[in-house]
Design a protein around this motif. Sequence first.
Motif, PDB file in Angstrom:
ATOM      1  N   ARG A 102       1.028  -1.265  -0.045  1.00  0.00           N
ATOM      2  CA  ARG A 102       0.116   0.027   0.030  1.00  0.00           C
ATOM      3  C   ARG A 102       1.106   1.133  -0.062  1.00  0.00           C
ATOM      4  O   ARG A 102       1.609   1.199   0.553  1.00  0.00           O
ATOM      5  N   TYR A 103       0.430   2.210  -0.640  1.00  0.00           N
ATOM      6  CA  TYR A 103       1.245   3.487  -0.907  1.00  0.00           C
ATOM      7  C   TYR A 103      -0.060   4.592  -0.756  1.00  0.00           C
ATOM      8  O   TYR A 103      -1.064   4.455  -0.993  1.00  0.00           O
ATOM      9  N   SER A 104       0.677   6.153  -0.461  1.00  0.00           N
ATOM     10  CA  SER A 104      -0.276   7.199  -0.529  1.00  0.00           C
ATOM     11  C   SER A 104       0.369   8.314  -1.100  1.00  0.00           C
ATOM     12  O   SER A 104       1.835   8.441  -0.826  1.00  0.00           O
ATOM     13  N   ALA A 105      -0.388   9.335  -1.218  1.00  0.00           N
ATOM     14  CA  ALA A 105       0.331  10.790  -1.521  1.00  0.00           C
ATOM     15  C   ALA A 105      -0.287  11.587  -0.486  1.00  0.00           C
ATOM     16  O   ALA A 105      -1.327  11.677  -0.234  1.00  0.00           O
ATOM     17  N   PHE A 106       0.519  12.356   0.270  1.00  0.00           N
ATOM     18  CA  PHE A 106       0.402  13.043   1.401  1.00  0.00           C
ATOM     19  C   PHE A 106       0.754  14.487   1.130  1.00  0.00           C
ATOM     20  O   PHE A 106       1.784  14.423   0.989  1.00  0.00           O
ATOM     21  N   VAL A 107      -0.081  15.567   1.494  1.00  0.00           N
ATOM     22  CA  VAL A 107       0.498  16.872   1.322  1.00  0.00           C
ATOM     23  C   VAL A 107       0.105  17.481   2.878  1.00  0.00           C
ATOM     24  O   VAL A 107      -0.954  17.474   3.266  1.00  0.00           O
ATOM     25  N   ASN A 115      -5.337  18.309   5.736  1.00  0.00           N
ATOM     26  CA  ASN A 115      -4.341  17.512   4.703  1.00  0.00           C
ATOM     27  C   ASN A 115      -4.775  16.858   3.739  1.00  0.00           C
ATOM     28  O   ASN A 115      -5.991  16.536   3.807  1.00  0.00           O
ATOM     29  N   PHE A 116      -3.893  16.654   2.658  1.00  0.00           N
ATOM     30  CA  PHE A 116      -4.499  15.862   1.731  1.00  0.00           C
ATOM     31  C   PHE A 116      -3.643  14.301   1.818  1.00  0.00           C
ATOM     32  O   PHE A 116      -2.581  14.202   1.921  1.00  0.00           O
ATOM     33  N   ASP A 117      -4.642  13.414   2.072  1.00  0.00           N
ATOM     34  CA  ASP A 117      -3.928  12.010   2.268  1.00  0.00           C
ATOM     35  C   ASP A 117      -4.910  11.062   1.396  1.00  0.00           C
ATOM     36  O   ASP A 117      -5.892  10.553   1.634  1.00  0.00           O
ATOM     37  N   LEU A 118      -4.228  10.533   0.241  1.00  0.00           N
ATOM     38  CA  LEU A 118      -4.833   9.617  -0.789  1.00  0.00           C
ATOM     39  C   LEU A 118      -4.085   8.407  -0.955  1.00  0.00           C
ATOM     40  O   LEU A 118      -2.988   8.601  -1.474  1.00  0.00           O
ATOM     41  N   GLN A 119      -4.832   7.380  -0.774  1.00  0.00           N
ATOM     42  CA  GLN A 119      -4.143   6.102  -1.080  1.00  0.00           C
ATOM     43  C   GLN A 119      -4.179   5.812  -2.459  1.00  0.00           C
ATOM     44  O   GLN A 119      -5.141   6.155  -3.322  1.00  0.00           O
ATOM     45  N   LEU A 120      -2.916   5.240  -2.824  1.00  0.00           N
ATOM     46  CA  LEU A 120      -2.679   4.957  -4.282  1.00  0.00           C
ATOM     47  C   LEU A 120      -3.125   3.582  -4.658  1.00  0.00           C
ATOM     48  O   LEU A 120      -2.410   2.572  -4.067  1.00  0.00           O
TER      49      LEU A 120
END
Length: 296
Positions: A102-107, A115-120
Amino acid sequence: MASKKARRNNNHSNNHNHTDYESDTAYISDMPTQPAPKLRSNEELNLSVLRRHNPSITNVLSLANYAVIYIFSPSTRSWEKTGIEGSLFVCALEPGSLGEERYSAFVLNRRGLENFDLQLLDRENVELTEEYVILKDDDSANQGSTPANPGSTRIYGIWIYSEPPPNSTAEMRTINANLILECATRAGESAKLAKQHAEAMGQSSLHSAATAADTQAPPEEVQSSVPMGRTISLKDLFGQQRAQDDGFTVHAHNEPPQQPPPPPQPHIQPQVQHQQGSDVLGDLFRRAGLFPGQQQ
């Protein structure tokens, strides 16, 4: 005389002060010293901050100093700012329930608390353009602090700041965009393999259970089977309660075990050979009235 006494007193006072200073220095040197706090690297500091917001983050794979999050508006057919901008982190997460990657993009937002937390999740949810890294969010697994819009698919655009060469941030957009795409691809493939493995294990367990059930004798067969050496009376075979059954049972028990005779077929006329002497079974059959036309 007074001046000499004063000088002696001053000398005594100086000696006394010097002694106190030396004793204080010795006391301080005997105290245990605390080790200096260990300095943490920037990576460790970033990971510590991110884990406060998402404890499942295990590693920071890449970062961009500055990124802005946009969301696509279906009504205006244009990109709109979400109010989230700050450092972008591409993170590795703890494995999922099936062991998938599992991975994510976090701002980490500098403008507010969200915050921005979206799993890829899959390669199909990522698209790269010259201006944006476009991410589609249509899965319930993404329940972070991303602004919610229930009931519809959300499409986000990440704008990553980069300067022209030869600045250090010249490749920042390309590096992070490609890494996001790679992480989404790996996550999707890993999820498919993990699901297939789980289904195969489930089918294997069902097959093993079915095989074990087939090897057991059915209850009716267990009940109808007769242990070796057990005597069976004529009452059990034909339902006739005769006084001669007891004597026949004792006689059969004393003899070596033999295969019990098959039950008579009602539609077949048995043929009885009359012999001189004792015909125990024939006499019993005739007396029981099992043969048509025979007299008791």
